[in-house]
Motif scaffolding. Structure first.
Motif, PDB file in Angstrom:
ATOM      1  N   GLN A 137      -0.019   3.254  -6.937  1.00  0.00           N
ATOM      2  CA  GLN A 137      -0.491   3.191  -5.555  1.00  0.00           C
ATOM      3  C   GLN A 137      -0.185   1.852  -4.863  1.00  0.00           C
ATOM      4  O   GLN A 137      -0.645   1.618  -3.742  1.00  0.00           O
ATOM      5  CB  GLN A 137      -2.008   3.445  -5.512  1.00  0.00           C
ATOM      6  CG  GLN A 137      -2.481   4.698  -6.261  1.00  0.00           C
ATOM      7  CD  GLN A 137      -2.395   5.973  -5.440  1.00  0.00           C
ATOM      8  OE1 GLN A 137      -2.697   5.963  -4.255  1.00  0.00           O
ATOM      9  NE2 GLN A 137      -1.949   7.067  -6.056  1.00  0.00           N
TER      10      GLN A 137
ATOM     11  N   PHE B 189       0.877  -1.179   0.000  1.00  0.00           N
ATOM     12  CA  PHE B 189       0.000   0.000   0.000  1.00  0.00           C
ATOM     13  C   PHE B 189       0.907   1.219   0.000  1.00  0.00           C
ATOM     14  O   PHE B 189       1.623   1.455   0.961  1.00  0.00           O
ATOM     15  CB  PHE B 189      -0.882   0.008   1.257  1.00  0.00           C
ATOM     16  CG  PHE B 189      -1.659  -1.259   1.444  1.00  0.00           C
ATOM     17  CD1 PHE B 189      -2.776  -1.526   0.660  1.00  0.00           C
ATOM     18  CD2 PHE B 189      -1.287  -2.207   2.397  1.00  0.00           C
ATOM     19  CE1 PHE B 189      -3.507  -2.703   0.827  1.00  0.00           C
ATOM     20  CE2 PHE B 189      -1.996  -3.373   2.566  1.00  0.00           C
ATOM     21  CZ  PHE B 189      -3.116  -3.640   1.783  1.00  0.00           C
TER      22      PHE B 189
ATOM     23  N   ARG C 142       3.653   9.696   7.108  1.00  0.00           N
ATOM     24  CA  ARG C 142       2.365  10.392   6.987  1.00  0.00           C
ATOM     25  C   ARG C 142       1.336   9.881   7.999  1.00  0.00           C
ATOM     26  O   ARG C 142       0.330  10.532   8.242  1.00  0.00           O
ATOM     27  CB  ARG C 142       1.791  10.205   5.581  1.00  0.00           C
ATOM     28  CG  ARG C 142       2.546  10.964   4.512  1.00  0.00           C
ATOM     29  CD  ARG C 142       1.872  10.732   3.179  1.00  0.00           C
ATOM     30  NE  ARG C 142       2.563  11.404   2.090  1.00  0.00           N
ATOM     31  CZ  ARG C 142       3.614  10.926   1.437  1.00  0.00           C
ATOM     32  NH1 ARG C 142       4.127   9.754   1.790  1.00  0.00           N
ATOM     33  NH2 ARG C 142       4.156  11.587   0.448  1.00  0.00           N
TER      34      ARG C 142
ATOM     35  N   ALA D 295      12.232   0.795 -11.739  1.00  0.00           N
ATOM     36  CA  ALA D 295      11.395   0.818 -10.528  1.00  0.00           C
ATOM     37  C   ALA D 295      10.166   1.703 -10.708  1.00  0.00           C
ATOM     38  O   ALA D 295      10.245   2.771 -11.313  1.00  0.00           O
ATOM     39  CB  ALA D 295      12.209   1.300  -9.333  1.00  0.00           C
ATOM     40  N   LEU D 296       9.028   1.246 -10.173  1.00  0.00           N
ATOM     41  CA  LEU D 296       7.792   2.021 -10.300  1.00  0.00           C
ATOM     42  C   LEU D 296       7.727   3.172  -9.307  1.00  0.00           C
ATOM     43  O   LEU D 296       6.857   4.030  -9.403  1.00  0.00           O
ATOM     44  CB  LEU D 296       6.577   1.106 -10.135  1.00  0.00           C
ATOM     45  CG  LEU D 296       6.416   0.017 -11.198  1.00  0.00           C
ATOM     46  CD1 LEU D 296       5.129  -0.761 -10.969  1.00  0.00           C
ATOM     47  CD2 LEU D 296       6.408   0.632 -12.595  1.00  0.00           C
TER      48      LEU D 296
ATOM     49  N   PRO E 160       1.377   5.174  -0.034  1.00  0.00           N
ATOM     50  CA  PRO E 160       0.806   6.533   0.038  1.00  0.00           C
ATOM     51  C   PRO E 160       1.587   7.436  -0.903  1.00  0.00           C
ATOM     52  O   PRO E 160       2.780   7.607  -0.736  1.00  0.00           O
ATOM     53  CB  PRO E 160       1.019   6.957   1.503  1.00  0.00           C
ATOM     54  CG  PRO E 160       1.655   5.785   2.195  1.00  0.00           C
ATOM     55  CD  PRO E 160       2.207   4.881   1.147  1.00  0.00           C
ATOM     56  N   ARG E 161       0.940   7.964  -1.905  1.00  0.00           N
ATOM     57  CA  ARG E 161       1.622   8.812  -2.896  1.00  0.00           C
ATOM     58  C   ARG E 161       0.986  10.192  -2.944  1.00  0.00           C
ATOM     59  O   ARG E 161      -0.247  10.303  -2.918  1.00  0.00           O
ATOM     60  CB  ARG E 161       1.522   8.164  -4.293  1.00  0.00           C
ATOM     61  CG  ARG E 161       2.118   6.749  -4.378  1.00  0.00           C
ATOM     62  CD  ARG E 161       3.599   6.723  -4.042  1.00  0.00           C
ATOM     63  NE  ARG E 161       4.389   7.471  -4.987  1.00  0.00           N
ATOM     64  CZ  ARG E 161       4.872   6.978  -6.132  1.00  0.00           C
ATOM     65  NH1 ARG E 161       4.653   5.721  -6.452  1.00  0.00           N
ATOM     66  NH2 ARG E 161       5.590   7.728  -6.931  1.00  0.00           N
ATOM     67  N   THR E 162       1.792  11.209  -3.072  1.00  0.00           N
ATOM     68  CA  THR E 162       1.285  12.587  -3.096  1.00  0.00           C
ATOM     69  C   THR E 162       0.245  12.795  -4.190  1.00  0.00           C
ATOM     70  O   THR E 162      -0.733  13.503  -4.003  1.00  0.00           O
ATOM     71  CB  THR E 162       2.471  13.563  -3.281  1.00  0.00           C
ATOM     72  OG1 THR E 162       3.397  13.341  -2.212  1.00  0.00           O
ATOM     73  CG2 THR E 162       2.026  15.013  -3.261  1.00  0.00           C
ATOM     74  N   SER E 163       0.450  12.161  -5.340  1.00  0.00           N
ATOM     75  CA  SER E 163      -0.470  12.345  -6.456  1.00  0.00           C
ATOM     76  C   SER E 163      -1.366  11.126  -6.656  1.00  0.00           C
ATOM     77  O   SER E 163      -0.901   9.987  -6.608  1.00  0.00           O
ATOM     78  CB  SER E 163       0.328  12.577  -7.740  1.00  0.00           C
ATOM     79  OG  SER E 163      -0.489  12.372  -8.874  1.00  0.00           O
ATOM     80  N   PRO E 164      -2.663  11.349  -6.916  1.00  0.00           N
ATOM     81  CA  PRO E 164      -3.558  10.210  -7.177  1.00  0.00           C
ATOM     82  C   PRO E 164      -3.230   9.519  -8.491  1.00  0.00           C
ATOM     83  O   PRO E 164      -3.742   8.433  -8.763  1.00  0.00           O
ATOM     84  CB  PRO E 164      -4.947  10.865  -7.225  1.00  0.00           C
ATOM     85  CG  PRO E 164      -4.716  12.305  -7.548  1.00  0.00           C
ATOM     86  CD  PRO E 164      -3.376  12.638  -6.969  1.00  0.00           C
ATOM     87  N   TYR E 165      -2.381  10.148  -9.320  1.00  0.00           N
ATOM     88  CA  TYR E 165      -2.058   9.570 -10.616  1.00  0.00           C
ATOM     89  C   TYR E 165      -0.765   8.752 -10.576  1.00  0.00           C
ATOM     90  O   TYR E 165      -0.304   8.244 -11.584  1.00  0.00           O
ATOM     91  CB  TYR E 165      -1.986  10.679 -11.681  1.00  0.00           C
ATOM     92  CG  TYR E 165      -3.223  11.560 -11.669  1.00  0.00           C
ATOM     93  CD1 TYR E 165      -4.490  11.011 -11.903  1.00  0.00           C
ATOM     94  CD2 TYR E 165      -3.150  12.913 -11.375  1.00  0.00           C
ATOM     95  CE1 TYR E 165      -5.630  11.796 -11.859  1.00  0.00           C
ATOM     96  CE2 TYR E 165      -4.288  13.709 -11.334  1.00  0.00           C
ATOM     97  CZ  TYR E 165      -5.535  13.138 -11.573  1.00  0.00           C
ATOM     98  OH  TYR E 165      -6.655  13.909 -11.525  1.00  0.00           O
TER      99      TYR E 165
ATOM    100  N   GLY F  57      12.962   5.076  -7.680  1.00  0.00           N
ATOM    101  CA  GLY F  57      14.138   4.551  -8.378  1.00  0.00           C
ATOM    102  C   GLY F  57      15.400   5.359  -8.095  1.00  0.00           C
ATOM    103  O   GLY F  57      16.491   4.806  -7.969  1.00  0.00           O
ATOM    104  N   GLN F  58      15.251   6.666  -7.969  1.00  0.00           N
ATOM    105  CA  GLN F  58      16.430   7.529  -7.803  1.00  0.00           C
ATOM    106  C   GLN F  58      17.147   7.335  -6.479  1.00  0.00           C
ATOM    107  O   GLN F  58      18.282   7.752  -6.320  1.00  0.00           O
ATOM    108  CB  GLN F  58      16.069   8.998  -8.027  1.00  0.00           C
ATOM    109  CG  GLN F  58      15.295   9.662  -6.901  1.00  0.00           C
ATOM    110  CD  GLN F  58      13.843   9.218  -6.816  1.00  0.00           C
ATOM    111  OE1 GLN F  58      13.362   8.368  -7.562  1.00  0.00           O
ATOM    112  NE2 GLN F  58      13.132   9.781  -5.863  1.00  0.00           N
TER     113      GLN F  58
ATOM    114  N   VAL G 276      -1.518   1.151   6.359  1.00  0.00           N
ATOM    115  CA  VAL G 276      -1.977   2.534   6.293  1.00  0.00           C
ATOM    116  C   VAL G 276      -3.373   2.724   6.868  1.00  0.00           C
ATOM    117  O   VAL G 276      -3.876   3.842   6.903  1.00  0.00           O
ATOM    118  CB  VAL G 276      -1.972   3.071   4.839  1.00  0.00           C
ATOM    119  CG1 VAL G 276      -0.551   3.090   4.289  1.00  0.00           C
ATOM    120  CG2 VAL G 276      -2.886   2.255   3.948  1.00  0.00           C
TER     121      VAL G 276
END
Lengths: 337, 337, 337, 337
Positions: B140, B130, B186, B306-307, B132-137, B310-311, B166
């Motif tokens: 996830q 799961f 978060r 990596a999805l 948590p990503r800042t953007s819904p796009y 990666g950096q 979460v």
């Protein structure tokens, strides 16, 4: 999307990345420089995001050209959105004042406070039933019993109720007793909660997190709107900085920034934004002066006895002055309280 | 508790507050000064908290003498607590390394990465289902399917699995597939989640929030421990500051502070703490040098694909060097990897 | 330089800006997109800076591609610079330890402390004669008399002296008594002072400002180097954040960042970085572990009697342990104390 | 002063510290608690400061009861101070607007801008001759030649001139051409400069540093006032936080805080506080609404050609609207522009 390659990247590296961009149906651009090569990628940046170029060893930096929030962006929806809390419009010429205690403590407290804010002209009644508190030994709110008291008192005084929801499992219950959901600063990035609120129709007051940039706030709103609920009201309530003279640093710059970048209404919470009773009124006036669409303010019939946030709660007498003085600022900016 | 009265407070105000303190069975103290009167209140500060003096109009400032965290405080429990993730001890002489990808992407990715980290000597396997990503796009996570993959691969390689939870509703499912719960930055103040994890027995890795002080982190841990689960591992992972050269500002001062104030083990996540692959190893070494009990580090068999993150992910080759070099620092501080 | 135009910018606006870029002898680039037009400008970004495009009404955002520091940049000078404080090299395999009291208080204090740090193996002696203090009522240093004491005691013990300079008018005097200038955090952007130090040859230890990014620090160093003095040593000493458990937040991420981006040596001040005696040693070890080239540390023969910074000063006994334990970390990273 | 002893402190330690307090002629207080002993010391906290108890090994924490600024404190001087810039009063019912370009560029630019701000109703003219710039390659101001232009143009239009002074050696020259000294954010803690300005009589506009708390600002003002110059005007201009959407975070909470704690006038600089032309007016209105005594604002006759800060400078047309709209807010709070 602008992609700056590392100094040591070769033409072959650039070709390889351009090929990936092309493969997604986007248009690559090539800008060889004296010290660095820069690539561009033109098209929907959400598709570009699926490239996951961040991990590429020959890429130094990626800068998006467009914002990632699409639906809440004013560019695609130029007119101000007006969100209704029951019959109260938020976001138009008329300002909305949501007032009440930090926490629902008992029926008597809610009635006394509701009567006071109603008489002074508030539009909605606030009161927390689930209180996120830093310490497990602090008062945690009355829970569902608090929700019921809030709902009853709100009906009694004809004021739509606003209350915080902290967990997906509570949404149904909150929806039953309140006219609007409030998402607190600590939950601004509780994405599961946001997603589920996106499936409802009642408005959501989304408070900015203590470490959230204004763009993070807009992305959080995008979660709710992209799931289907367009009724989001943004709330600036202060961020955490090195300054400790006040509880938080109320970032009023956020108001003109948000009004420029989104069509959603923006309100301000000067109670949490300052943490000190004496500063609530001046900062409420400042909020209206710079363009806020409403105020969220803590009022308690007897702050000395309050179970939480007593030091920042207005008394009923304070609140009468509050409504009168903020109304004068509203008028000076061509609006009405 | 030290209570500084306002300049204008009278002897009667002081008497009144002292009476309230006495009524709770605590001992009041009276210190009249030339410009201010100061009161003291001696006794359990949790009881003192029920006085809610913050809202009192004649009080200028209240300073607690004691910390609010009682159970996680080293004063009441001087020896280091050792928390076990399955058979892996965290908090003793031996350091624990928890490694793996940011997100579970598929079975093959997990196997390749698990093999790499196992061979290099990691003690546990991490991987998020799961996200948590800042953007819904953004991606996830695979959800429950990801949990199953993680669980199977962890068993296959004999590495206890660590994964983020979460939401209260997911706890049972996570508990089934993982050896330890991770609470992300978060959710550090998602008190409902903390409370429910306090009813379980598996260990909880509690990551510091981006705007959380070290005392806030200890209070969050107190939520879990006070509900009955003593198995908490604290994790420093960087805070948000004005510095943007790195993803977060890794606050290693927190390590000696936490080791002095709590008996709980403290680990460090240099991947999120820096956000840049090249800095992960130096900061891991720094973390061990100043007393951390372990490391949480992102490794991906192929970071370019990596999805997410990666950096900041190490390659398998990087990780071999990572284990070798951190081991040398461990030895220099009298510990073992 | 990447120039993102506003949505409403026309082709004519883009042409106009491109013409300006061309007029400076630089190469403009044109990238029309679906929602925004992006322009590029290739060439020396210092020349580009003279365009002052920031005020242009049709430009939304300007992003530089290259850094503004040219001389301190590792790209143009790949090898580590070694800066000598008298005969002590800073920046090579051998680490430098600069130790001594916060302030010069009197001859006896300096002699006792100098003897202690010399015996334990320190390489240079620090001591402030001009003390920038937040309050005008705090001890402000002995001034020129302090400089003389420092100079004499340094000679007596064969330790090069390091001391702070706060004002252009004092430079000559400081130069006479000390082997290196120290520029304090509050003066990191006192550009007049930096410029004048650029005309001298003795080394400058430049401390990072409390609100300065690492790039700001590099730009400040560029001031000194571009005026002709290449002997700059950067010093990380903590930044100001919301965390109040320690005096500052020591940003050790800065160490690998700076080592990657500049050839200048980087040292760390764990005394100001923590403000608490017990954390000075662990953070010194962390600093060396992540790549610092030296340490600046406060030692006082009797911290209880110190006129400033007593709470963060090591005792002579502490310092013996300090030298022993940091030496072990130095060895673990292939260096020597 | 409240002194919390460490848990392990004995009665003898407490006695010893109390004896030191007594020896200074102050009154010690003894409060033994169940877990900690707390001592008090009553009397002038400036004398208490000479005890240097911070370094004491048995003391955990020291909390002052009183503020360290004595002369600028409203407690000892309840009425608002009115500071005159030439004939312009700052701090009374009438608000002061100081407008002009960031930097003096040439005679024509100053005349055009001065005419515009004069006609729109500004009270003073600003313009920088010495420009502290982050990069040595940016425009650094015209220096003394700039001062002369500013002085002449100010006289020509009957507007008192305000300009920044960055160095003790420049004070005489600035004093000759300007009606008020401005101390920039980077020099707020340049104590040598503050001390020397304390020996002059012309007013000093003291801007808050980027990492300075409001109490730090008050202490900086105390430096000037304690040296003999009571004519200090405080200026809030934004602090540095994690938010990057605006150049700084304008901390308007500082306005009511400062108005409550000091008798000195407080003005706001919305140009640096936002860094974006479109937000200057809304934030100026907010500043007045929450109690500011005046505004410092950047206006340029042609921002597109400005050598610095073009993006945040108002045009002459913008400034006409600015004066009209801020006047309306002034009226709504019972003041006049």
């Amino acid at each position: 999307m602008i992609i700056v390659l590392k100094r040591e990247a070769t033409k072959a590296d650039a070709d390889d990345i351009q090929a990936k961009i092309k493969a997604l149906g986007l248009k690559p651009l090539y800008m060889p420089g004296t010290e660095r090569t820069v690539l561009g990628a033109i098209g929907d940046e959400r598709i570009l995001g699926t490239l996951h170029l961040e991990g590429h060893p020959m890429i130094e930096r990626i800068t998006p050209i467009l914002t990632s929030y699409k639906l809440v962006n004013r560019e695609v929806h130029q007119a101000d959105s007006i969100v209704h809390i029951d019959s109260i419009p938020v976001g138009g010429k008329r300002l909305a004042v949501i007032a009440g205690p930090c926490a629902v403590e008992n029926r008597e407290q809610m009635e006394k406070t509701a009567r006071a804010v109603k008489n002074a002209g508030a539009h909605c009644l606030r009161g927390g039933a689930f209180k996120p508190r830093t310490s497990p030994y602090s008062f945690q709110g009355l829970g569902n019993k608090g929700l019921e008291i809030l709902g009853k008192v709100a009906t009694q005084f004809g004021l739509p109720a606003v209350t915080e929801v902290v967990e997906v499992a509570d949404i149904d219950h909150v929806e039953k007793h309140a006219a609007a959901f409030q998402v607190g600063a600590r939950n601004m990035q509780n994405f599961r909660l946001l997603t589920e609120l996106g499936h409802r129709t009642k408005p959501v007051i989304l408070k900015r997190g203590m470490a959230a940039t204004v763009d993070d706030l807009l992305m959080a709103a995008e979660y709710i709107v992209s799931e289907g609920n367009p009724n989001v009201i943004l709330c600036e309530r202060g961020i955490r900085t090195f300054e400790t003279a006040t509880r938080n640093t109320l970032d009023l710059n956020a108001v003109p920034y948000l009004k420029q970048h989104t069509h959603l209404p923006v309100i301000v919470d000067p109670s949490h934004g300052t943490g000190i009773r004496e500063y609530v009124l001046p900062m409420a006036k400042a909020a209206i002066a710079c363009g806020a669409d409403g105020l969220l303010v803590e009022v308690h019939h007897d702050p000395v006895s309050a179970l939480s946030d007593g030091q920042q709660s207005l008394t009923p007498d304070d609140f009468v002055v509050f409504m009168k003085e903020t109304a004068r600022i509203a008028e000076a900016v061509g609006r009405k309280l």
